[in-house]
Design an enzyme around this catalytic site. Structure first.
Site, PDB file in Angstrom:
ATOM      1  N   GLU A 253       0.815  -1.223   0.000  1.00 43.87           N
ATOM      2  CA  GLU A 253       0.000   0.000   0.000  1.00 43.87           C
ATOM      3  C   GLU A 253       0.848   1.273   0.000  1.00 43.87           C
ATOM      4  O   GLU A 253       0.601   2.206   0.748  1.00 43.87           O
ATOM      5  CB  GLU A 253      -0.972   0.005   1.194  1.00 43.87           C
ATOM      6  CG  GLU A 253      -1.965  -1.144   1.135  1.00 43.87           C
ATOM      7  CD  GLU A 253      -3.006  -1.134   2.253  1.00 43.87           C
ATOM      8  OE1 GLU A 253      -4.138  -1.561   1.988  1.00 43.87           O
ATOM      9  OE2 GLU A 253      -2.694  -0.719   3.384  1.00 43.87           O
ATOM     10  N   ASP A 326      -8.346  -9.077   4.210  1.00 47.25           N
ATOM     11  CA  ASP A 326      -8.095  -7.961   5.124  1.00 47.25           C
ATOM     12  C   ASP A 326      -9.165  -7.838   6.206  1.00 47.25           C
ATOM     13  O   ASP A 326     -10.023  -6.967   6.102  1.00 47.25           O
ATOM     14  CB  ASP A 326      -8.019  -6.647   4.315  1.00 47.25           C
ATOM     15  CG  ASP A 326      -7.542  -5.484   5.153  1.00 47.25           C
ATOM     16  OD1 ASP A 326      -7.050  -5.722   6.267  1.00 47.25           O
ATOM     17  OD2 ASP A 326      -7.656  -4.331   4.687  1.00 47.25           O
ATOM     18  N   GLU A 354     -12.544  -2.205  12.266  1.00 45.12           N
ATOM     19  CA  GLU A 354     -12.538  -1.496  10.981  1.00 45.12           C
ATOM     20  C   GLU A 354     -13.673  -1.960  10.077  1.00 45.12           C
ATOM     21  O   GLU A 354     -14.313  -1.161   9.415  1.00 45.12           O
ATOM     22  CB  GLU A 354     -11.182  -1.716  10.280  1.00 45.12           C
ATOM     23  CG  GLU A 354     -11.139  -1.147   8.871  1.00 45.12           C
ATOM     24  CD  GLU A 354      -9.798  -1.338   8.164  1.00 45.12           C
ATOM     25  OE1 GLU A 354      -8.865  -1.886   8.783  1.00 45.12           O
ATOM     26  OE2 GLU A 354      -9.701  -0.920   7.003  1.00 45.12           O
TER      27      GLU A 354
HETATM   28  C1  GCU Z   1      -6.081  -2.172   5.872  1.00 40.33           C
HETATM   29  C2  GCU Z   1      -6.440  -0.835   6.459  1.00 40.33           C
HETATM   30  C3  GCU Z   1      -5.314   0.138   6.378  1.00 40.33           C
HETATM   31  C4  GCU Z   1      -4.055  -0.486   6.986  1.00 40.33           C
HETATM   32  C5  GCU Z   1      -3.755  -1.805   6.308  1.00 40.33           C
HETATM   33  C6  GCU Z   1      -2.616  -2.560   6.943  1.00 40.33           C
HETATM   34  O1  GCU Z   1      -5.962  -2.058   4.491  1.00 40.33           O
HETATM   35  O2  GCU Z   1      -7.580  -0.332   5.806  1.00 40.33           O
HETATM   36  O3  GCU Z   1      -5.684   1.305   7.043  1.00 40.33           O
HETATM   37  O4  GCU Z   1      -2.963   0.362   6.862  1.00 40.33           O
HETATM   38  O5  GCU Z   1      -4.875  -2.637   6.390  1.00 40.33           O
HETATM   39  O6  GCU Z   1      -2.905  -3.500   7.691  1.00 40.33           O
HETATM   40  O7  GCU Z   1      -1.467  -2.276   6.709  1.00 40.33           O
END
Ligand code: GCU
Length: 628
Positions: A253, A326, A354
């Site tokens: 990400e 996730d 979440e």
């Molecule tokens: C999910 C979450 C993110 C977080 C990511 C992670 O995608 O929405 O906010 O950073 O997990 O676990 O790294």
């Protein structure tokens, strides 16, 4: 949809509502910060026979293990370590508060894992990623000179349930955390936590050498980079001698990582591990990776990490989320567990909700984590981590019942074989005092049913990730954003069309089933043997498909959504019936949250059924409450 947070002063005591002034007779072998805490807690709250604390090696006891023995009207707590004795003290008090017979108690307890750790996704500006309980507890501005009382309370709460590690900052890590200035702030927290047996760890940004000291690269094989990390680690240990180690989110990400420099995850992790090794520090390297590609997202972590099995140093633990996507309301377990026989692995659970209604919905998560342990043998793991749900809210977690998830995480990390029901029972009795047994039984039932209820009204039968864009609170299965990554859109996951619904991960589809051990792979591959709770996870199923109930898939989907709504309405009745026994403040807080939850459940049901009906073209059965 969000209520403003009400001051819930009474919630601030969490499950530690211990009696004061019990004046118990307690003896300890010596004075020390940790033993003093154990002695004080018992002196104030223990109402039984005199207690003796003994430090003693014992073949049956691990470092943090302990024994409680009652003989000749004396209670002896034994452990090889001071922390073990502190845990024994809290255990004894738990027995008292939950009405267990201490007179006959002969308890021997050992933790299943040496590392039981919370992950805070807390940013330096005190926002909390996916946090729903106010700001970050860590007041970086004021640290290290001003110390909130909450730091000690936090450590105490963790010690009472055996949590012995905490990663202070977000996995999307700011390099600033490793600056000299911030390390002094971290030290201040570590000093407060230490007597409670709680060690500090930090999330680190892989490109820190570039960000903090303008190195031209963060390549893990570069000499300058290696030297930078060695020096940084040395600096940390000079300040915090019992520092635990690093947690790393790399090449995921948008975070930097070794792959930016043509290196593997193992090369990146090992470089950090080598720097930490002389101090017995560890690296927790996350396997949460996926990128826009042709490969099914559910397969990606496995594809990237399984080939690296055996290549990690022995002070690296690869941290894997419980499911392959996730933290969805329900996922099958991640097939990486079991696939990396030569690499220490740890499970990452999400305590913060979440994808489970944030701090508005009551969802007790022990049953979900126990489901994971049905597939993944606890002994095959090295440790467990939980993404914290803690913040500055007066009641710590935003929802009184969310405290139960912090509690349950700690208890299960200590011993995954504990039952969800027993943990709920412990938490209820300590949190609300003793109730008439029928009320207690109803509250416990509400907790035990609550996760399944959320699955029902959000994503039953294996549906996943049909959340609204970004905040992941409400439904948005129709979401379409021009130019957005396809794997960030719900349609990628539900794949609804005129024929049916669900993601074909069978051998005819993405073949994600093949990542599971053979017997499971076979079971999941076949639409007739695939468990219905995972059906739409592994198959694209025709709307008219006959389900075990005899209903069509479409009718079954309608029933699940409707059941979820009914379950929440039952929770409201159960809670209302407890009114007389709960203080007004917490009663009203939970009551108003349940109202929101009931409204949201209807919203989810109506939104999803009306949307999916456009594809199924089938009528909503008459026994289902009509969409608004
Ligand atoms: C999910 C979450 C993110 C977080 C990511 C992670 O995608 O929405 O906010 O950073 O997990 O676990 O790294």
């Amino acid at each position: 949809v969000f209520v403003t947070q009400m001051a819930a002063e009474d919630g601030s005591h969490l499950w530690l509502r211990l009696p004061a002034n019990a004046h118990a007779e307690i003896s300890a072998p010596r004075q020390s910060p940790t033993l003093n805490i154990a002695v004080e807690e018992l002196q104030q709250a223990w109402k039984g026979a005199p207690v003796r604390l003994v430090i003693q090696k014992d073949k049956q006891l691990q470092a943090e293990g302990f024994r409680i023995r009652h003989e000749d009207n004396k209670i002896t707590l034994t452990s090889p370590t001071e922390t073990g004795l502190l845990y024994a003290a809290y255990h004894l008090l738990r027995m008292q508060e939950t009405g267990q017979n201490v007179v006959e108690a002969q308890t021997t307890e050992n933790p299943a894992y040496n590392l039981r750790i919370l992950n805070h996704w807390d940013n330096m500006d005190r926002t909390v990623e996916r946090g729903y309980a106010g700001q970050s507890l860590w007041n970086w501005e004021e640290l290290p000179n001003t110390l909130s009382d909450r730091y000690k309370e936090y450590a105490r709460a963790n010690a009472s349930i055996g949590i012995n590690g905490t990663v202070l900052n977000n996995v999307n890590a700011s390099p600033k955390i490793l600056s000299a200035e911030y390390l002094q702030k971290v030290k201040a927290l570590a000093d407060i936590f230490r007597p409670y047996g709680l060690r500090v760890y930090l999330s680190v940004n892989f490109a820190s050498p570039m960000a903090l000291d303008s190195l031209s690269t963060a390549d893990p094989l570069d000499k300058e980079v290696i030297r930078w990390w060695k020096n940084k680690v040395k600096e940390i240990y000079r300040i915090i001698p019992d520092f635990g180690g690093f947690l790393v989110k790399a090449n995921s990400e948008g975070q930097p990582g070794p792959c930016d420099f043509g290196r593997t995850h193992a090369e990146g992790a090992n470089m950090l591990a080598d720097a930490l090794k002389p101090y017995k520090g560890i690296v927790m390297w996350r396997a949460f990776v996926y990128s826009p590609s042709d490969a099914d997202r559910a397969k990606q972590a496995y594809l990237e990490f399984e080939p690296l099995d055996g290549q990690f140093r022995n002070n690296v633990i690869v941290q894997v989320k419980n499911g392959p996507i996730d933290f969805q309301p329900r996922e099958p377990y991640s097939p990486l567990f079991g696939a990396m026989q030569h690499t220490p692995l740890m499970a990452e659970f999400q305590v913060t909700q979440e994808y489970l209604g944030h701090s508005n919905h009551l969802a007790y998560l022990a049953p979900m984590w126990k489901e994971f342990f049905e597939f993944v043998a606890p002994a095959s793991l090295k440790a467990v981590a939980g993404v914290a749900n803690i913040g500055t809210d007066a009641n710590w977690c935003g929802h009184t019942f969310a405290q139960a998830n912090w509690y349950a995480f700690g208890r299960l990390a200590w011993q995954p074989s504990l039952s969800s029901g027993n943990i709920a029972d412990e938490w209820l009795k300590q949190t609300f005092g003793s109730q008439p047994s029928d009320i207690n039984a109803q509250l416990k039932k509400m907790m035990l049913d609550s996760h399944e209820a959320v699955v029902n009204y959000m994503m039953p039968l294996g549906l996943h990730h049909i959340f609204a864009w970004g905040h992941h609170y409400g439904p948005e299965p129709w979401c379409s954003i021009p130019g957005a990554r396809p794997d960030w859109l719900p349609s990628y996951y539900h794949r609804a069309d005129k024929q049916g619904i669900g993601f074909d991960r069978s051998s005819k589809g993405s073949n994600a089933v093949a990542q599971y051990p053979e017997t499971l792979a076979k079971q999941y591959d076949n639409i007739d043997t695939c468990p219905e709770e995972y059906l739409l996870w592994f198959h694209h199923v025709p709307w008219s498909h006959r389900m075990k109930s005899g209903r069509s898939l479409w009718d079954e989907l309608c029933h699940h959504y409707d059941n979820g709504v009914r379950q929440v309405r039952d929770f409201q009745k159960i809670w209302d019936a407890a009114e007389k026994y709960i203080d007004a403040e917490r009663f009203h807080e939970v009551q108003s949250k349940l109202k929101i939850q009931a409204r949201d459940a209807v919203w989810w049901k109506d939104a999803c059924l009306l949307y999916f009906q456009e594809f199924s073209g089938m009528p909503i059965p008459y026994e289902i409450e009509r969409p608004i």
